[in-house]
Write an enzyme that holds these catalytic residues in place. Structure first.
Site, PDB file in Angstrom:
ATOM      1  CG  ASP A   6      -2.080   0.953   1.098  1.00  0.00           C
ATOM      2  OD1 ASP A   6      -1.940   1.983   0.430  1.00  0.00           O
ATOM      3  OD2 ASP A   6      -3.139   0.647   1.667  1.00  0.00           O
ATOM      4  CB  SER A  34      -6.409   2.956  -0.770  1.00  0.00           C
ATOM      5  OG  SER A  34      -5.127   3.473  -0.490  1.00  0.00           O
ATOM      6  CG  HIS A  73      -7.669  -0.091   4.714  1.00  0.00           C
ATOM      7  ND1 HIS A  73      -7.096  -0.116   3.460  1.00  0.00           N
ATOM      8  CD2 HIS A  73      -7.340   1.103   5.247  1.00  0.00           C
ATOM      9  CE1 HIS A  73      -6.451   1.006   3.243  1.00  0.00           C
ATOM     10  NE2 HIS A  73      -6.589   1.767   4.314  1.00  0.00           N
ATOM     11  CB  THR A 100      -6.232  -2.415   0.472  1.00  0.00           C
ATOM     12  OG1 THR A 100      -5.625  -1.143   0.237  1.00  0.00           O
ATOM     13  CG2 THR A 100      -5.481  -3.475  -0.296  1.00  0.00           C
ATOM     14  CG  ASP A 157      -1.287   4.565   2.518  1.00  0.00           C
ATOM     15  OD1 ASP A 157      -1.053   5.282   1.537  1.00  0.00           O
ATOM     16  OD2 ASP A 157      -2.274   4.734   3.267  1.00  0.00           O
ATOM     17  CG  ASP A 204      -2.600   1.215  -2.860  1.00  0.00           C
ATOM     18  OD1 ASP A 204      -1.370   1.447  -2.783  1.00  0.00           O
ATOM     19  OD2 ASP A 204      -3.354   1.299  -1.875  1.00  0.00           O
ATOM     20  CG  HIS A 205      -1.822   5.034  -3.622  1.00  0.00           C
ATOM     21  ND1 HIS A 205      -0.909   5.472  -2.682  1.00  0.00           N
ATOM     22  CD2 HIS A 205      -2.834   4.464  -2.920  1.00  0.00           C
ATOM     23  CE1 HIS A 205      -1.348   5.181  -1.469  1.00  0.00           C
ATOM     24  NE2 HIS A 205      -2.518   4.569  -1.582  1.00  0.00           N
TER      25      HIS A 205
END
Length: 505
Positions: free
Chosen positions: A60, A110, A171, A173, A336, A377-378
């Site tokens: 993440d 996310s 969450h 994700t 993250d 994810d990013h």
């Protein structure tokens, strides 16, 4: 103070600028290049087996700059200079880039990205498991816009499925794997507005229980939305929809690797929904309380440790498995969080721990029948620079002062975030603080309470059957389609009996 800083810079420069003797020989680099070339040529013999097992590791917030810095950290933790190191994921033979934007956002969140890489459909930011036809916060736009995930495709094909996360199982994700929600924050009905409840929308925790009644393993930390189901430190029936709810709480390192509060072996009960509750101060691996042990198999999940769960999912009694690990599973979920808090040390140690899990998972599987994919994810607005010399401590100072304010600066910096500090009208002098501390917040250019995501592409590393399908630059939603094609699950199965494809035993 200036003299001390000068000595520090000189010490860093002298100690780290020594070039390894072998690297002075041009033949060293030529031999290395030729070995790499031979390995690349071997990849022409494509692995076109049917993937029996699918593993998706999700770091993440693990952008490319985080991967590079984690590589250096890994090497330095092994008393090496660091730059020459290789992460486990970097040894996967195929690499691609994924474009992470959401349908309505240049820089994503996310939830929208999870919908892309799990459900194969790009979506609006803040929504999970639904198409871009759903507007955030508007329950009445959800009906008919639900999209299924690769977890469901795998389950429908008879595979064992699991989610193991160091974040909340509700969450954004992991929730995209099972939930359909116009708002990623609707963890329980207490977080939902009256109009959403009146409109018949269900909270994410309820969907976790009801939407995937036959999931083999769902493990996470924290219980937002699920508190009413916990009856204490014990195993207890959750509902007719699931197997067992497990609740354990580790208060000290002495409980790491034990079954305290668990009373369960993954071999005994399935399906299982597990919630493990370490104290908040223990959530980062670099803090030491939950400090992921050198042997990752002894992670403080007690008898429910994720690698043991992977072994269970790989049981011959199953028709293969699908596992989400990282950001949603295994170490990696808090990369993250570390970046958002401006705590680079936390984020990078989490990335190294995720990579160690990838290596151990690889040792439990074969590239002949298991497709493993590692991605993010990013990204984040995280960087490191400052013309640091070879081997410079990744959390150290740049070997120079600013030519504007004449103050030193750390190599690691953020574009924005909580590390922005002005002291007596000037930028804080980092020599006056412990910039190597685990909770140090690296300086940022723009003051924000929370650092933001970044908008650049993220890496996709792949190993196993049909891994070569992940190459070049792709839309993020391509990832589950490629994985499903490799495993002959989902709707695109016309190729599965084609000549040249070998079914996994």
């Amino acid at each position: 103070m200036k003299a001390l800083l000068l000595l520090l810079f000189l010490a860093q420069l002298c100690s780290s600028s020594l070039i390894p003797e072998r690297e002075k020989d041009p033949d060293y680099w030529r031999r290395q290049a030729q070995e790499t070339l031979r390995a690349a040529l071997r990849l022409q013999r494509l692995n076109q087996n049917v993937a029996k097992n699918l593993i998706l590791f999700l770091g993440d917030g693990m952008g490319v700059s985080t991967v590079t810095a984690a590589r250096i950290l890994k090497g330095q933790l092994q008393n090496r200079k660091g730059e020459e190191s290789l992460l486990e994921m970097e040894q996967f033979p195929y690499v691609a880039l994924a474009k992470t934007y959401n349908t309505n956002a240049q820089v994503p969140d996310s939830a929208g990205t999870a919908t892309a890489y799990l459900c194969g459909v790009k979506a609006n930011e803040g929504t999970v498991g639904v198409s871009a036809g759903v507007t955030r916060d508007r329950c009445n736009t959800t009906k008919g816009q639900e999209v299924t995930s690769i977890l469901r495709w795998a389950k429908d094909a008879g595979k064992a499925v699991g989610i193991v996360t160091t974040t909340r199982v509700t969450h954004a994700t992991p929730s995209a794997a099972y939930a359909h929600s116009a708002n990623r924050d609707w963890y329980s009905d207490g977080e939902m507005p009256p109009d959403a409840l009146e409109g018949g929308c269900r909270d994410i925790a309820r969907q976790l229980v009801e939407n995937i009644p036959d999931i083999e393993v769902g493990m996470g930390t924290g219980l937002p939305g699920l508190e009413p189901f916990t009856a204490g430190v014990a195993s207890c029936p959750l509902s007719e929809h699931t197997g067992t709810l497990l609740w354990g709480c580790w208060d000290a390192p002495k409980d790491a690797g034990t079954s305290k509060g668990c009373g369960y072996s993954p071999k005994d009960v399935a399906p299982t929904l597990g919630m493990l509750l370490p104290p908040k101060s223990c959530w980062y691996s670099s803090l030491g309380t939950l400090a992921h042990p050198k042997d990752l198999a002894a992670l403080p999940w007690g008898c429910c440790n994720p690698l043991q769960i992977l072994t269970v999912l790989l049981s011959p009694t199953h028709k293969g498995c699908w596992l989400l690990g990282g950001g949603g599973g295994l170490p990696g979920g808090r990369i993250d969080h570390g970046h958002h808090e401006g705590k680079a040390k936390q984020a990078l140690h989490e990335a190294v721990e995720l990579d160690r899990a990838i290596g151990l998972a690889s040792s439990l599987t074969s590239a002949q029948d298991t497709l493993s994919v590692v991605t993010a994810d990013h990204s984040h607005v995280f960087t490191f620079g400052g013309y640091t010399p070879r081997g410079n401590p990744i959390f150290g100072l740049a070997p120079m002062q600013s030519d504007v304010d004449r103050k030193p600066f750390t190599s690691i910096l953020y574009g924005n975030g909580p590390g922005y500090k002005i002291v007596a009208g000037e930028r804080e002098n980092v020599s006056a603080v412990d910039f190597a501390h685990a909770n140090y917040q690296a300086q940022s250019a723009v003051p924000l309470r929370q650092e933001t995501h970044g908008g650049e592409d993220v890496a996709v590393f792949a190993r196993g059957p049909m891994a070569h399908l992940l190459h070049g630059v792709h839309e993020q939603n391509y990832i589950p389609h490629a994985m499903a094609y490799a495993a002959c699950i989902g709707s695109n199965r016309g190729h599965c009996n084609a000549a040249g494809r070998n079914a996994a035993s």
